[in-house]
Design a protein around this motif. Structure first.
Motif, PDB file in Angstrom:
ATOM      1  N   UNK A 488       0.842  -1.192   0.000  1.00  0.00           N
ATOM      2  CA  UNK A 488       0.000   0.000   0.000  1.00  0.00           C
ATOM      3  C   UNK A 488       0.878   1.243   0.000  1.00  0.00           C
ATOM      4  N   UNK A 489       0.624   2.119  -0.945  1.00  0.00           N
ATOM      5  CA  UNK A 489       1.432   3.330  -1.070  1.00  0.00           C
ATOM      6  C   UNK A 489       1.068   4.337   0.021  1.00  0.00           C
ATOM      7  N   UNK A 490       2.060   5.095   0.444  1.00  0.00           N
ATOM      8  CA  UNK A 490       1.816   6.187   1.373  1.00  0.00           C
ATOM      9  C   UNK A 490       0.750   7.103   0.798  1.00  0.00           C
ATOM     10  N   UNK A 491      -0.177   7.511   1.637  1.00  0.00           N
ATOM     11  CA  UNK A 491      -1.325   8.291   1.185  1.00  0.00           C
ATOM     12  C   UNK A 491      -2.614   7.527   1.390  1.00  0.00           C
ATOM     13  N   UNK A 492      -2.514   6.199   1.473  1.00  0.00           N
ATOM     14  CA  UNK A 492      -3.656   5.371   1.859  1.00  0.00           C
ATOM     15  C   UNK A 492      -3.747   5.409   3.383  1.00  0.00           C
ATOM     16  N   UNK A 493      -4.941   5.636   3.900  1.00  0.00           N
ATOM     17  CA  UNK A 493      -5.133   5.889   5.336  1.00  0.00           C
ATOM     18  C   UNK A 493      -4.738   4.701   6.209  1.00  0.00           C
TER      19      UNK A 493
END
Length: 562
Positions: A488-493
């Motif tokens: 999961x990329x940074x920016x996903x909660x």
């Protein structure tokens, strides 16, 4: 210590009227638009961009690799394609590898010369111009800008400098020194350092004057075979001389009002189409973008589609691939029933259908033609082997072959391996009108990226740049651990990550900095604002045609229009 990459992009989509190029290097994008302004069409410009990217991003792409092309002909409304991937040597066989001590459990190392299949890019470039080009520009006209760039030099971009250093280190760690002139003072170039490549300029000049024979015969071919055989490979001059691209019939599926076009096997385009067919069985409109439910659905669909692709995808000239069954809507309904929204699927299991590093760039020209193009060395510089005086490295796409004799993608003579390379086009299902050219490079991320960017636009109303900027998910299967990993990329909660873990997903979160490269680097050029329900129809003859373009902030590039 390799530097971190701050993610600080805030770009607007590029909007223009006449022509547009989107690629991972600004210098290449500008070269493509210059070709359009000189009278070339989308195909001519795409080949000029491919050559320029070989100069500016040799740690991803080049004439020593493979390529695929999809072309939308505005005059006929037809989508055509080229498979520019190469085949294994005639002398290559399981028996040969076994006699050298290699096996399913112990294949040749990634950078070994035995992993070099015939580089297909040179033929694909020439055939793209021959079949789809404007016929107003010669191959010399198209390759001249890249020749000038290679001779005069260019400053290395930031992400490219990182990748150059990363792959140099990976090869050194494996006992391989990158050949040619790619390491000034024995070190990878730094961000902003000016690099020249006169050997590559000479190779391009020979192709400009002799076409495919300038690569597959004569000085270049002899240099290619010499460096391969000196390092334990078996590719011959005859293998090179006999190489041909293949004109292909693109495959597609309809999703609501749109038709997604992909390349058939041995490309993995079917993975994107299978996933889109599966997703169609669920109420996406009721899900929030990048919510736990939405990402869980995508992850489970990707697991099923990748399981099918890795099981069935192979060279269709040697193995029957059950494409019709894999792309059937009733098959996707069966596969969709395996998805449980409250828990992750752990197994990697293909279905039973009925009777299956890289650069991506795209061009749309003033006449409405579009060229969706992808070119790759596979792993960085590929093998890192550089034919003497030629200025390009040889890819290692053959590392994708299986050494399992029962596998569809098993190593064999004169055979194309499973190819991750997939360009895409999107048309209106009812009319056949071009909607956009799109692609996301990056091995198994490619079909996953296609679907995420497409759904960002179609279901969530994002323009091309926002659709590329949005954080992504990447699913991969760890054969050694026998498990799926969800990146999961940074920016996903954080709450979303916690919920997904609770459903049984093995997660890596947050993925930041240069690690974002695993989520691919995409480009999109759209004809009209079709994703916006409030926009005027692009088919209205009273409304000027506007091109909207986006370029992935995970790369160095940009979209350029005029």
């Amino acid at each position: 210590m390799l530097p971190e990459l701050p993610f600080r992009s805030r770009r607007s989509p590029v909007v223009c009227l006449h022509g547009c190029v989107a690629s991972s290097q600004p210098l290449a994008s500008v070269i493509g638009t210059d070709i359009l302004k000189k009278g070339g069409n989308a195909a001519d410009a795409a080949v000029a961009v491919a050559a320029a990217l070989n100069v500016t991003e040799p740690c991803s792409t080049g004439v020593g690799g493979d390529s695929f092309c999809l072309y939308y002909d505005a005059r006929t409304g037809h989508v055509r394609g080229l498979n520019g991937s190469g085949r294994s040597a005639r002398a290559q066989s399981l028996h040969l590898l076994e006699s050298l001590g290699f096996s399913k459990g112990s294949p040749p190392p990634p950078f070994h010369a035995l992993n070099i299949t015939v580089p297909g890019a040179a033929a694909c470039w020439c055939d793209t111009v021959r079949l789809f080009g404007s016929q107003k520009l010669s191959m010399a006209d198209i390759l001249e800008p890249a020749c000038d760039l290679a001779r005069q030099g260019f400053p290395v971009a930031e992400v490219t400098a990182f990748q150059w250093a990363k792959w140099t280190k990976a090869m050194r760690d494996a006992g391989r020194e990158l050949g040619g002139d790619f390491l000034p003072n024995q070190q990878p170039p730094k961000h902003g350092q000016v690099i020249t490549n006169p050997g590559l300029a000479q190779t391009f000049q020979e192709m400009a004057h002799r076409g495919k024979a300038g690569f597959y015969e004569g000085r270049v071919a002899e240099a290619v075979v010499n460096v391969i055989q000196e390092n334990g490979g078996v590719l011959s001059l005859e293998d090179l001389k006999n190489h041909t691209s293949t004109e292909i019939t693109p495959i597609y599926t309809d999703y609501k009002t749109v038709r997604l076009w992909e390349v058939p096997p041995n490309g993995q385009g079917m993975a994107a189409l299978i996933a889109l067919n599966i997703v169609e069985n669920f109420p996406i409109k009721g899900m929030d973008h990048n919510s736990a439910d939405y990402l869980h659905l995508l992850v489970e669909a990707f697991k099923l589609s990748l399981a099918d692709a890795t099981h069935f995808n192979a060279d269709p000239a040697q193995v029957e691939v059950p494409l019709e069954g894999l792309l059937a809507k009733d098959y996707s309904q069966q596969r969709a029933q395996l998805i449980h929204m409250d828990r992750a699927r752990a197994v990697k299991e293909a279905g039973i259908p009925r009777g299956s590093d890289t650069v991506y760039f795209c061009v749309v020209d003033g006449e409405g033609n579009a060229c969706s193009f992808i070119n790759s060395n596979y792993q960085g510089f590929g093998t890192g082997l550089v034919p003497h005086g030629c200025g390009f490295s040889l890819h290692n796409r053959g590392a994708f072959f299986s050494l399992d004799p029962s596998h569809a993608n098993c190593m064999g003579p004169e055979k194309r391996p499973y190819q991750t390379l997939i360009p895409a086009l999107l048309t209106e299902a009812a009319s056949g009108r071009l909607l956009c050219s799109l692609g996301v490079m990056g091995a198994f991320m490619q079909p996953q990226g296609h679907i995420q960017v497409l759904l960002n636009m179609l279901e969530f109303g994002m323009d091309p740049q926002r659709a590329l900027d949005a954080p992504r998910v990447f699913v991969q299967y760890d054969e050694a651990a026998q498990q799926w990993t969800v990146n999961l990329e940074s920016g996903i909660e954080e709450d979303v990550a916690k919920e997904l873990r609770g459903r049984g997903h093995v997660l890596r979160w947050p993925v930041e900095g240069h690690e974002r490269a695993q989520f691919g680097r995409g480009q999109v050029i759209s004809v009209g604002a079709w994703w916006d329900p409030g926009a005027a129809p692009s088919s209205d003859p009273h409304v000027p045609r506007v091109l909207w373009a986006g370029s992935d902030p995970r790369a160095d590039g940009c979209a350029v229009g005029y």
